[in-house]
Write a protein that holds these residues in place. Structure first.
Motif, mmCIF file in Angstrom:
data_model
loop_
_atom_site.group_PDB
_atom_site.id
_atom_site.type_symbol
_atom_site.label_atom_id
_atom_site.label_comp_id
_atom_site.label_asym_id
_atom_site.label_seq_id
_atom_site.Cartn_x
_atom_site.Cartn_y
_atom_site.Cartn_z
ATOM 1 N N LEU A 1 -6.439 -16.280 -9.780
ATOM 2 C CA LEU A 1 -7.877 -16.213 -9.473
ATOM 3 C C LEU A 1 -8.719 -15.773 -10.666
ATOM 4 O O LEU A 1 -9.940 -15.903 -10.632
ATOM 5 C CB LEU A 1 -8.095 -15.267 -8.291
ATOM 6 N N GLN B 1 0.864 -1.187 0.000
ATOM 7 C CA GLN B 1 0.000 0.000 0.000
ATOM 8 C C GLN B 1 0.900 1.236 0.000
ATOM 9 O O GLN B 1 1.981 1.225 0.585
ATOM 10 C CB GLN B 1 -0.928 0.001 1.219
ATOM 11 N N THR C 1 -0.740 -8.013 3.974
ATOM 12 C CA THR C 1 -1.200 -6.792 4.657
ATOM 13 C C THR C 1 -2.480 -7.054 5.458
ATOM 14 O O THR C 1 -2.609 -6.598 6.595
ATOM 15 C CB THR C 1 -1.500 -5.692 3.608
ATOM 16 N N GLU D 1 -2.879 -15.963 -3.763
ATOM 17 C CA GLU D 1 -2.135 -14.900 -4.449
ATOM 18 C C GLU D 1 -1.424 -15.512 -5.654
ATOM 19 O O GLU D 1 -0.986 -16.653 -5.600
ATOM 20 C CB GLU D 1 -1.139 -14.298 -3.429
HETATM 21 C C1 LIG Z 1 -3.979 -4.535 -4.789
HETATM 22 S S1 LIG Z 1 -2.825 -5.785 -4.435
HETATM 23 C C2 LIG Z 1 -3.349 -6.234 -2.802
HETATM 24 C C3 LIG Z 1 -2.360 -7.017 -2.006
HETATM 25 C C4 LIG Z 1 -2.627 -7.062 -0.506
HETATM 26 N N1 LIG Z 1 -4.015 -7.316 -0.203
HETATM 27 C C5 LIG Z 1 -2.145 -5.806 0.183
HETATM 28 O O1 LIG Z 1 -2.989 -5.009 0.638
HETATM 29 O O2 LIG Z 1 -0.936 -5.599 0.276
HETATM 30 C C6 LIG Z 1 -3.416 -7.039 -5.481
HETATM 31 C C7 LIG Z 1 -2.675 -8.365 -5.401
HETATM 32 O O3 LIG Z 1 -3.312 -9.264 -6.309
HETATM 33 C C8 LIG Z 1 -2.329 -10.085 -6.911
HETATM 34 N N2 LIG Z 1 -2.920 -10.580 -8.174
HETATM 35 C C9 LIG Z 1 -3.002 -9.931 -9.363
HETATM 36 N N3 LIG Z 1 -3.633 -10.702 -10.270
HETATM 37 C C10 LIG Z 1 -3.963 -11.857 -9.641
HETATM 38 C C11 LIG Z 1 -4.625 -13.046 -10.058
HETATM 39 N N4 LIG Z 1 -5.085 -13.184 -11.314
HETATM 40 N N5 LIG Z 1 -4.796 -14.045 -9.167
HETATM 41 C C12 LIG Z 1 -4.348 -13.908 -7.885
HETATM 42 N N6 LIG Z 1 -3.706 -12.804 -7.444
HETATM 43 C C13 LIG Z 1 -3.518 -11.787 -8.301
HETATM 44 C C14 LIG Z 1 -1.146 -9.152 -7.080
HETATM 45 O O4 LIG Z 1 0.048 -9.897 -7.217
HETATM 46 C C15 LIG Z 1 -1.207 -8.318 -5.805
HETATM 47 O O5 LIG Z 1 -0.440 -8.902 -4.780
#
Ligand SMILES: C[S@@+](CC[C@H](N)C(=O)[O-])C[C@H]1O[C@@H](n2cnc3c(N)ncnc32)[C@H](O)[C@@H]1O
Length: 439
Positions: free
Chosen positions: A351, A275, A306, A321
């Motif tokens: 996902l 973040q 986080t 993730e």
């Molecule tokens: C906005 S970040 C949030 C991470 C965490 N919740 C935080 O607050 O630090 C989005 C996360 O989704 C992961 N991500 C992106 N595409 C994805 C997918 N198709 N499947 C799973 N995770 C994914 C990214 O690697 C990243 O760590």
């Protein structure tokens, strides 16, 4: 420093010097600003259409020079009562901030209206907003600088709005002082590495617990001479940089880069997500802790934990993730801090391609989602089709958030009040969080 990585194609040299488009001559006009657009820019009618006028406010009369799409304010002939002096000396020239010329109340009203418009397009007409949680000045711990060597001088800063030129920003008011100070080191690195055909670089700087993590984009390690490698090594040895990657490939690491999340020291992977401010991280953690049930929780798009880590102190959490480095970081904490966690399990999974199915979701009481800007369409469809009753959705993109909220709403979920977290001060970006429940 690492050895030469094998089998990597070098595309660096061909794409470095960006093409500059031929500019159409500018015209002059007197305009009345109608409204603010979605990025906080003034919008005015012109020649049967509309043009964007950054830095102008509704009700203002301005003299602009303009092309077909955008106008530049040359003079404000009649100023809005909402106009204030910007607090940063670089404002206007630098493209990093867009709303410093507006009173805070006007920014809040514009933001709320833009969000209501986005939600209205998705069919929501009675959205409630909780008071915005705003990160303080000088709190941004992550920034992507542009850097360029022109006529022997290196500039490091942000691009001008919609333009290629870089603005030096020694007095930026949003960046953490250590991130801002990294500009000097980046300038030295670029001075060392730039070549006439590779003048331009970018540097993603992240402030961690034990130093700065920098990814420099512009030249790969393979393309450096021995003298350049040694010069870079010497610059870094004398700095507060804990890791340098060149185009994502490890070049230098002093020690394991660490980030503290909910009191756990987490090995931070190169290219990992964080973040933008510590305050926003804590605001989101508090929001999730307050709204999560006490039973098993699923943290989708978990990053380095986080949200999973504070929750896992008191309930079972499963994090999912895509990024291998983040999964490893979370698995490291699960293994080495078992005594401080109720239960934490982690899974690497895409996902979008392989969302969790209703039967997999059924093990959990609460689902937390924090997807990237594209949202979580595939996963949301599975949640809608499941028997799940409690979802906490965090997003950095109101459009995809509203799109996904519409699917949940159609499946019987009721959206609660929306919490806004303003960690990108003075920009059009905003973080949203809301709970969705069904009986
Ligand atoms: C906005 S970040 C949030 C991470 C965490 N919740 C935080 O607050 O630090 C989005 C996360 O989704 C992961 N991500 C992106 N595409 C994805 C997918 N198709 N499947 C799973 N995770 C994914 C990214 O690697 C990243 O760590």
């Amino acid at each position: 420093m690492t050895g030469k990585p094998k089998n990597r194609k070098s595309h660096s040299l061909r794409r470095r010097v960006p093409k500059r488009r031929a500019q159409a001559p500018l015209r002059e006009a007197l305009l009345m600003i109608d409204r603010l657009g979605s990025k906080g820019d003034g919008v005015a009618p012109l020649d049967g259409g509309e043009i964007i006028v950054p830095g102008a406010l509704p009700g203002e009369e301005v003299r602009v020079s303009h092309n077909a799409q955008r106008g530049r304010v040359e003079e404000v002939l009649r100023a809005s009562p909402e106009r204030v002096d910007a607090i940063c000396v670089h404002y206007g020239a630098c493209g990093g901030c867009q709303t410093q010329h507006m009173r805070a109340e006007a920014v809040a009203a514009w933001r709320q209206q833009s969000l209501e418009d986005v939600f209205a397009r998705a069919g929501f007409t009675d959205i409630r907003f909780l008071p915005v949680l705003t990160s303080p000045l000088a709190s941004r711990r992550r920034a992507r600088f542009s850097a360029e060597r022109v006529k022997g001088k290196v500039m490091v800063g942000f691009n001008q709005r919609s333009r290629h030129e870089i603005v030096d920003i020694p007095d930026c008011v949003v960046l953490h002082k250590d991130v801002l100070a990294a500009r000097e080191l980046i300038a030295s690195m670029v001075d060392l590495l730039a070549r006439p055909e590779v003048p331009r670089f970018s540097a993603l700087v992240t402030l961690l617990e034990n130093g700065l993590d920098i990814d420099l984009v512009g030249r790969e390690e393979d393309s450096l001479s021995l003298a350049q490698r040694e010069g870079l090594g010497a610059l870094l040895a004398d700095s507060n940089v804990v890791r340098l990657t060149l185009e994502g490939q490890l070049f230098f690491q002093k020690e394991v880069p660490l980030i503290s999340l909910a009191g756990f020291l987490v090995p931070f992977p190169a290219g990992g997500f964080l973040q933008a401010s510590r305050e926003a991280e804590m605001a989101l953690q508090d929001y999730v802790l307050e709204n999560c049930g006490g039973g098993p929780a699923l943290d989708l798009y978990a990053g380095c934990g986080t949200l999973a880590l504070p929750l896992a102190k008191t309930r079972a959490v499963h994090g999912v993730e895509i990024a291998g480095g983040a999964v490893d970081a979370l698995a490291f904490v699960a293994k080495h801090h078992r005594s401080r966690l109720k239960q934490l399990t982690v899974q690497a999974r895409n996902l979008e391609q392989e969302p969790l199915r209703p039967e997999e979701l059924a093990k959990y009481e609460t689902i937390i989602l924090d997807p990237p800007r594209g949202g979580a369409a595939a996963q949301i469809r599975e949640i809608a089709a499941s028997a799940m009753r409690h979802v906490i959705y965090i997003s950095c993109n109101p459009k995809t958030f509203a799109r996904d909220a519409k699917v949940l709403h159609a499946a019987g979920f009721v959206m609660g009040a929306v919490q806004l977290v303003d960690q990108f001060r003075f920009s059009a970006h905003i973080e949203l969080a809301a709970c969705f429940n069904r009986g």
